[in-house]
Design a protein around this motif. Sequence first.
Motif, short mmCIF file in Angstrom:
data_model
loop_
_atom_site.label_atom_id
_atom_site.label_comp_id
_atom_site.label_asym_id
_atom_site.label_seq_id
_atom_site.Cartn_x
_atom_site.Cartn_y
_atom_site.Cartn_z
N GLU A 65 29.48 34.81 -57.21
CA GLU A 65 28.86 36.11 -57.42
C GLU A 65 27.40 35.95 -57.82
OE1 GLU A 65 30.66 38.80 -60.38
OE2 GLU A 65 32.47 38.66 -59.12
N SER A 66 27.15 35.05 -58.78
CA SER A 66 25.78 34.89 -59.25
C SER A 66 24.88 34.24 -58.20
CB SER A 66 25.74 34.13 -60.58
OG SER A 66 26.37 32.90 -60.43
N GLU B 276 34.37 30.30 -63.86
CA GLU B 276 35.29 30.70 -62.81
C GLU B 276 34.52 30.71 -61.48
OE1 GLU B 276 37.34 34.33 -63.69
OE2 GLU B 276 38.64 34.14 -61.95
N LEU B 277 35.11 30.12 -60.47
CA LEU B 277 34.39 29.93 -59.20
C LEU B 277 33.90 31.25 -58.60
CD1 LEU B 277 33.76 27.21 -57.97
CD2 LEU B 277 35.49 27.67 -56.27
N GLU C 229 41.94 33.40 -50.88
CA GLU C 229 42.81 34.25 -51.73
C GLU C 229 43.13 33.56 -53.05
OE1 GLU C 229 45.01 34.24 -48.13
OE2 GLU C 229 42.90 34.79 -48.02
N GLU C 230 43.43 32.27 -52.98
CA GLU C 230 43.77 31.55 -54.21
C GLU C 230 42.58 31.52 -55.17
OE1 GLU C 230 45.47 27.65 -53.63
OE2 GLU C 230 46.32 27.67 -55.65
N ILE C 231 41.40 31.38 -54.62
CA ILE C 231 40.19 31.36 -55.44
C ILE C 231 39.94 32.73 -56.06
CG2 ILE C 231 37.67 31.14 -55.32
CD1 ILE C 231 38.21 28.80 -53.35
N ALA C 232 40.30 33.77 -55.30
CA ALA C 232 40.08 35.13 -55.78
C ALA C 232 41.08 35.57 -56.86
CB ALA C 232 40.12 36.10 -54.62
N PHE D 197 31.30 17.32 -62.33
CA PHE D 197 32.02 18.58 -62.20
C PHE D 197 33.45 18.32 -61.74
CE2 PHE D 197 27.52 19.59 -61.27
CZ PHE D 197 27.28 20.35 -62.41
N GLN D 198 34.38 19.04 -62.33
CA GLN D 198 35.79 18.90 -61.95
C GLN D 198 36.36 20.30 -61.73
OE1 GLN D 198 38.42 17.18 -64.90
NE2 GLN D 198 40.02 16.80 -63.38
N LEU D 199 37.08 20.44 -60.63
CA LEU D 199 37.74 21.71 -60.37
C LEU D 199 39.04 21.73 -61.15
CD1 LEU D 199 36.93 23.97 -58.29
CD2 LEU D 199 38.96 23.25 -57.05
N VAL D 200 39.29 22.80 -61.88
CA VAL D 200 40.56 22.93 -62.58
C VAL D 200 41.25 24.20 -62.09
CG1 VAL D 200 41.67 23.32 -64.85
CG2 VAL D 200 39.83 21.65 -64.63
N ILE D 201 42.48 24.03 -61.60
CA ILE D 201 43.26 25.17 -61.12
C ILE D 201 44.31 25.44 -62.18
CG2 ILE D 201 44.67 26.07 -59.22
CD1 ILE D 201 43.30 23.92 -57.45
N ARG D 202 44.11 26.50 -62.91
CA ARG D 202 44.94 26.73 -64.10
C ARG D 202 46.39 27.01 -63.75
NH1 ARG D 202 41.84 30.44 -68.34
NH2 ARG D 202 43.61 29.79 -69.60
N ARG D 203 46.63 27.62 -62.60
CA ARG D 203 48.03 27.92 -62.22
C ARG D 203 48.68 26.78 -61.46
NH1 ARG D 203 46.29 33.03 -60.61
NH2 ARG D 203 45.87 34.15 -62.51
N ASP D 204 47.99 25.65 -61.40
CA ASP D 204 48.56 24.47 -60.74
C ASP D 204 48.86 23.43 -61.81
OD1 ASP D 204 49.15 22.25 -59.29
OD2 ASP D 204 47.43 22.41 -57.94
N PRO D 205 50.12 23.37 -62.26
CA PRO D 205 50.44 22.50 -63.39
C PRO D 205 50.36 21.02 -63.05
CG PRO D 205 52.45 23.48 -62.52
CD PRO D 205 51.31 24.08 -61.76
N PHE D 206 50.48 20.70 -61.77
CA PHE D 206 50.35 19.30 -61.37
C PHE D 206 48.91 19.16 -60.92
CE2 PHE D 206 54.56 20.93 -60.52
CZ PHE D 206 55.27 20.18 -61.44
#
Length: 158
Positions: free
Chosen positions: A78-79, A72-73, A105-108, A135-144
């Motif tokens: 944080e690390s 999770e980004l 905000e979306e990232i948080a 590396f690939q960014l995956v936005i779980r709440r973005d179905p498209f």
Amino acid sequence: MQKIYIILLILIMVLTGCTQEKPSLNIVIDGKAEPVDVDTEIIYNHKDALVFPAVVRSSGSKPVETEYKGIELTKLFESLNIDITNYSKVTFNASDGYRIILSAEEIAEPSNVYLTFERDGEILKSKKEGGNGPFQLVIRRDPFSQRWIKHVNEIILQ
Ligand SMILES: Nc1nc2c(c(=O)[nH]1)N[C@H]1C(S)=C(S)[C@@H](COP(=O)(O)O)O[C@H]1N2
Ligand SMILES: [Mo]
């Protein structure tokens, strides 16, 4: 005789590891001259990395149910001692020139934005190798998946 060994050694080095591009990821922080060159082992070995299900929609094929592994980004930031609340927008650049911008905000949002490096148990291949990685960014709440940016190599915090 020794010469032959040296030539052979160089040849092996060239044909194997040395020609393989090392995955790289830079984080550019607004106001700082030097980007943070993230040690990719931090990502691969992160204690908070997890596997989650996702439906992949790629043009020209049916949706496929898969499992991605990523971090999770917010946890990655944080690390690295980066406080995301100090910034308002985050730009992701890919090696093919693709770019997306997300709000802080979306990232948080919990369990939403992940930097992934494995799909169905296999390390994501680079663009050159025909994959979506390294590396690939995956936005779980973005179905498209338009914003599931592949080949991410730079993250800019502003
Ligand atoms: N780096 C990069 N990421 C990208 C794209 C791209 O062209 N380059 N296309 C986006 C779009 S529009 C979609 S629908 C998904 C899936 O793309 P694909 O159909 O090429 O697999 O990836 C997204 N991420
Ligand atoms: Mo797309």
